[in-house]
Design a protein around this motif. Structure first.
Motif, PDB file in Angstrom:
ATOM      1  N   SER A   8     -11.289  -7.470   2.268  1.00 52.42           N
ATOM      2  CA  SER A   8     -10.595  -8.250   3.294  1.00 52.42           C
ATOM      3  C   SER A   8      -9.843  -9.452   2.740  1.00 52.42           C
ATOM      4  N   GLN A   9     -10.040  -9.791   1.483  1.00 48.71           N
ATOM      5  CA  GLN A   9      -9.351 -10.953   0.933  1.00 48.71           C
ATOM      6  C   GLN A   9      -7.862 -10.671   0.800  1.00 48.71           C
ATOM      7  N   HIS A  10      -7.053 -11.562   1.229  1.00 46.71           N
ATOM      8  CA  HIS A  10      -5.611 -11.329   1.206  1.00 46.71           C
ATOM      9  C   HIS A  10      -4.877 -12.668   1.229  1.00 46.71           C
ATOM     10  N   ASN A  11      -3.803 -12.737   0.465  1.00 45.58           N
ATOM     11  CA  ASN A  11      -2.919 -13.884   0.576  1.00 45.58           C
ATOM     12  C   ASN A  11      -1.508 -13.394   0.308  1.00 45.58           C
ATOM     13  N   ASP A  12      -0.557 -14.261   0.420  1.00 44.82           N
ATOM     14  CA  ASP A  12       0.841 -13.852   0.323  1.00 44.82           C
ATOM     15  C   ASP A  12       1.196 -13.272  -1.042  1.00 44.82           C
ATOM     16  N   ASN A  13       0.375 -13.567  -2.064  1.00 45.23           N
ATOM     17  CA  ASN A  13       0.697 -13.090  -3.405  1.00 45.23           C
ATOM     18  C   ASN A  13      -0.096 -11.840  -3.804  1.00 45.23           C
ATOM     19  N   THR A  14      -0.865 -11.284  -2.848  1.00 45.06           N
ATOM     20  CA  THR A  14      -1.726 -10.156  -3.186  1.00 45.06           C
ATOM     21  C   THR A  14      -0.946  -9.010  -3.785  1.00 45.06           C
ATOM     22  N   ALA A  15       0.145  -8.635  -3.132  1.00 43.03           N
ATOM     23  CA  ALA A  15       0.874  -7.430  -3.533  1.00 43.03           C
ATOM     24  C   ALA A  15       1.383  -7.527  -4.959  1.00 43.03           C
ATOM     25  N   LEU A 141      11.247  10.976   4.493  1.00 38.62           N
ATOM     26  CA  LEU A 141      11.838  11.212   3.177  1.00 38.62           C
ATOM     27  C   LEU A 141      11.444  10.111   2.195  1.00 38.62           C
ATOM     28  N   PRO A 142      11.576  10.357   0.889  1.00 40.17           N
ATOM     29  CA  PRO A 142      11.246   9.320  -0.100  1.00 40.17           C
ATOM     30  C   PRO A 142      12.034   8.038   0.144  1.00 40.17           C
ATOM     31  N   PRO A 143      11.461   6.891  -0.194  1.00 38.27           N
ATOM     32  CA  PRO A 143      12.140   5.619   0.062  1.00 38.27           C
ATOM     33  C   PRO A 143      13.423   5.464  -0.751  1.00 38.27           C
ATOM     34  N   GLU A 144      14.424   4.926  -0.094  1.00 32.66           N
ATOM     35  CA  GLU A 144      15.673   4.546  -0.742  1.00 32.66           C
ATOM     36  C   GLU A 144      16.024   3.141  -0.276  1.00 32.66           C
ATOM     37  N   GLU A 145      17.194   2.676  -0.645  1.00 36.25           N
ATOM     38  CA  GLU A 145      17.565   1.288  -0.369  1.00 36.25           C
ATOM     39  C   GLU A 145      17.492   0.941   1.111  1.00 36.25           C
ATOM     40  N   ASN A 146      17.924   1.864   1.975  1.00 42.66           N
ATOM     41  CA  ASN A 146      18.000   1.546   3.406  1.00 42.66           C
ATOM     42  C   ASN A 146      17.020   2.330   4.265  1.00 42.66           C
ATOM     43  N   ARG A 147      16.014   2.923   3.650  1.00 43.40           N
ATOM     44  CA  ARG A 147      15.031   3.655   4.452  1.00 43.40           C
ATOM     45  C   ARG A 147      13.687   3.670   3.733  1.00 43.40           C
ATOM     46  N   ARG A 148      12.636   3.824   4.535  1.00 47.70           N
ATOM     47  CA  ARG A 148      11.281   3.959   3.992  1.00 47.70           C
ATOM     48  C   ARG A 148      10.526   4.990   4.827  1.00 47.70           C
ATOM     49  N   PRO A 149       9.657   5.763   4.205  1.00 46.47           N
ATOM     50  CA  PRO A 149       8.808   6.652   4.995  1.00 46.47           C
ATOM     51  C   PRO A 149       7.736   5.849   5.720  1.00 46.47           C
ATOM     52  N   ILE A 150       7.053   6.508   6.637  1.00 42.46           N
ATOM     53  CA  ILE A 150       5.932   5.895   7.349  1.00 42.46           C
ATOM     54  C   ILE A 150       4.637   6.317   6.675  1.00 42.46           C
ATOM     55  N   LEU A 151       3.750   5.379   6.424  1.00 45.36           N
ATOM     56  CA  LEU A 151       2.411   5.699   5.937  1.00 45.36           C
ATOM     57  C   LEU A 151       1.448   5.569   7.113  1.00 45.36           C
ATOM     58  N   SER A 163      -0.997  -5.384   2.455  1.00 47.43           N
ATOM     59  CA  SER A 163      -0.090  -6.259   1.711  1.00 47.43           C
ATOM     60  C   SER A 163       1.104  -5.492   1.139  1.00 47.43           C
ATOM     61  N   LEU A 164       1.010  -4.152   1.100  1.00 53.39           N
ATOM     62  CA  LEU A 164       2.113  -3.328   0.597  1.00 53.39           C
ATOM     63  C   LEU A 164       3.080  -2.906   1.698  1.00 53.39           C
ATOM     64  N   ASP A 165       2.773  -3.265   2.921  1.00 50.49           N
ATOM     65  CA  ASP A 165       3.621  -2.871   4.053  1.00 50.49           C
ATOM     66  C   ASP A 165       5.048  -3.386   3.867  1.00 50.49           C
ATOM     67  N   GLY A 166       6.024  -2.480   3.996  1.00 50.46           N
ATOM     68  CA  GLY A 166       7.425  -2.865   3.894  1.00 50.46           C
ATOM     69  C   GLY A 166       8.012  -2.769   2.503  1.00 50.46           C
ATOM     70  N   LEU A 167       7.188  -2.392   1.521  1.00 51.32           N
ATOM     71  CA  LEU A 167       7.715  -2.241   0.162  1.00 51.32           C
ATOM     72  C   LEU A 167       8.206  -0.808  -0.067  1.00 51.32           C
ATOM     73  N   ALA A 168       7.278   0.131  -0.208  1.00 53.96           N
ATOM     74  CA  ALA A 168       7.657   1.529  -0.417  1.00 53.96           C
ATOM     75  C   ALA A 168       7.566   2.343   0.865  1.00 53.96           C
TER      76      ALA A 168
END
Length: 590
Positions: A8-15, A141-151, A163-168
């Motif tokens: 559960s530990q998380h901060n803005d720099n976790t990712a 589809l695989p992530p590209e510059e203007n799209r991301r798949p849903i996990l 903390s990885l939400d919105g990256l890949a």
């Protein structure tokens, strides 16, 4: 990075502090890795057993290449499995095994389309404190510059993963319990890949009847959305047919688990199987004809279309090394079902067996045939198996009652003639898997005729009665004889799966002949399955031990299968010399 065991530990720099392990470097996995690397994270992977394309992709994006999954697990904070669903169980087992050597916490994200029961079997392997299993699934589809798949994520979603939400990918919490993400992915695959597969069958069928032009014109007028979908999807299906077939097999199995008809998914799987075996089946996403349209594709597929009739619902795992547990005990059956045993059910053979094996240290089964109906109700994954009596006056009634009770896999023992097998096939009528147990000299002599009988789904060699019938000194002498090579070769040429005898616990020092050497000979013969012996069941203690010992068998099979041919030959020669040494010393061998 070290984080607390409640994840559960998380901060803005976790990712940015994370080390990511990624198992699977296909198009999706590589694109996800690129996104993580762009965020200045370290990404670890292993390329053992991967294709040249996968190796090139991973090296291009700059992942850190490890020698094994174990090395990936030791160096990562969070490990993603993004592999074809047929490989998901093996990857989970390897990761779980590697976790036993970790001192820090680890999150394992299972992101493949597998059934709910398969998820539960995977979870049972992750018993190491500080290890968290996350049920997830990737959509899109695989992530590209203007799209991301849903996990999709079900059950508890640790903050370190959030903390990885919105990256890949974009994380979406779904359902109320673990397994919901995988279930949703499979159902979504039915909508997308399943629909595309069945559209393909319609248009290829129209081509085979010289009605494709009329069918396409009619579809464009009356069902324009489906027509456009077919025109877009059919040309590229061959490149993904094998991968999508695994998903449809998983979907069929899941639908059966929850009480729904699997025929839709089985039909899609059968269509994809036919496409993968066509001249276009060697295409890949990067190596295919991008200019070919629906008409051209249907024209190339129709002449070679070969689609076997769907006979019965079959577990996807039977494509690898299928194990059968003969029991009528519900508790034991449920343990086997959770552990991933492919076929479970009673041994109902009694006619003549006591007389044949009266001098052997074997037992005649007293299993209850009522267990077939119990297993059909209670088991969620395994095919319901039973070994019947040899052909006799009431075989028709016996087979009908067992199939009505829920049997999906039936084995015929102790026959001598082609006529007996033909009668068995007629009585079974395609309603269950028809396995013939070759265990008489006459049956072995006629193997070339038996495998050509339409409706024989599988061949199993029984060593005990075949040893008695051929008057060979021991089962192991028979196993190592040229007769086994001849039976195996004939069976393989006919395209039938070959199963053989039984297998005990790998590493059991009480066995006169080590089980790992026995499996070397099985692999050399191209065997695709075996029975679990009573020695295996009697020497396991509870569910976790059963699962571990079952995984040892599968790992041993993979060791012999994937290793160099020279290593396999050396293993068989060691088996041969071990048997010979026992004989010289007068030691009893089975």
């Amino acid at each position: 990075m070290k984080y607390s065991s409640d994840f559960s530990q998380h901060n803005d720099n976790t990712a940015v502090d994370l080390s990511i392990g990624l198992i699977g470097v296909g198009a999706m996995g590589t694109a996800i890795a690129a996104a993580f690397l762009a965020a200045n994270m370290k990404v670890l992977t292993t390329l053992r057993g991967r294709s040249v394309d996968s190796v090139t992709r991973s090296q291009t994006v700059g992942m850190t290449i490890c020698n094994s999954i174990d090395e990936v697990v030791q160096g990562a904070d969070i490990v993603f499995s993004v592999v074809p669903c047929g490989a998901a169980s093996e990857v989970a087992s390897l990761v779980a095994s590697a976790c036993k050597n970790r001192t820090n916490d680890l999150v394992f994200v299972e992101a493949n389309p597998v059934s709910r029961s398969e998820i539960e079997r995977m979870v049972a392997r992750f018993s190491v404190p500080g290890t968290m299993f996350v049920d997830a699934a990737l959509i899109g589809l695989p992530p590209e510059e203007n799209r991301r798949p849903i996990l999709l994520v079900s059950g508890d979603c640790p903050r370190v993963l959030k903390s990885l939400d919105g990256l890949a990918f974009d994380i979406r919490q779904v359902g109320k319990k673990r397994g919901d993400a995988s279930a949703l992915k499979l159902l979504h695959s039915g909508l997308s890949k399943g629909t595309n597969s069945l559209l393909a069958q319609v248009f290829v069928a129209a081509q085979s009847q010289e009605l494709l032009h009329e069918m396409l014109t009619l579809a464009r007028e009356t069902l324009p959305d489906l027509a456009k979908r077919a025109e877009r999807s059919l040309p590229w299906i061959p490149a993904d047919a094998s991968r999508f077939q695994d998903e449809m097999d998983q979907l069929a199995h899941y639908l059966s688990e929850i009480g729904f008809s699997p025929e839709f998914a089985e039909g899609a799987s059968s269509t994809l199987d036919a496409i993968s075996k066509s001249p276009l089946g060697n295409e890949t996403r990067t190596a295919r004809n991008f200019d070919r349209d629906l008409v051209d594709t249907a024209a190339k597929l129709a002449p070679t279309w070969s689609q076997p009739r769907v006979r019965y619902s079959q577990s996807p795992a039977t494509k690898e090394f299928a194990l059968t547990l003969m029991t009528d005990d519900l508790t034991e059956a449920k343990i086997g079902d959770i552990a991933g045993v492919e076929r479970i059910g009673p041994d109902l053979e009694t006619l003549g067996k006591e007389q044949r094996q009266s001098k052997m240290n074997t037992r005649v089964s007293t299993h209850d045939k009522a267990s077939v109906a119990r297993f059909a109700r209670e088991l969620t994954n395994a095919d319901v198996f039973c070994r019947i009596n040899p052909i006799h006056a009431n075989s028709g009634t016996e087979i009908d009652e067992l199939i009505a009770a829920g049997a999906t896999s039936i084995m015929l023992p102790y026959f001598h003639t082609v006529k007996e097998v033909a009668e068995f096939v007629r009585l079974t009528g395609g309603r269950a898997r028809a396995t013939i147990l070759v265990e008489t000299a006459a049956a072995a002599f006629r193997i070339h005729e038996l495998v050509e009988i339409d409706g024989v789904d599988e061949v199993h060699i029984g060593l005990t009665d075949l040893m008695l019938s051929t008057k060979v000194g021991s089962r192991y002498q028979l196993l190592l004889s040229p007769l086994m090579d001849q039976i195996a070769s004939t069976t393989h040429k006919a395209g039938k799966p070959l199963h053989l005898a039984g297998v005990a616990c790998v590493g059991d020092s009480r066995l006169p002949i080590p089980a790992d050497l026995t499996l070397a000979r099985y692999v050399q013969l191209g065997v695709q399955g075996s029975l679990l012996t009573r020695a295996f069941c009697d020497r396991t203690e509870g569910q976790e031990d059963f699962i571990a010992k079952l995984e040892d068998i599968r790992a041993c099979v993979e060791h012999w299968r994937k290793g160099p041919d020279q290593v396999l030959r050396e293993g068989v020669e060691l088996l041969r010399s071990t048997v010979a040494s026992c004989l010289r010393q007068g030691k009893p061998i089975p």
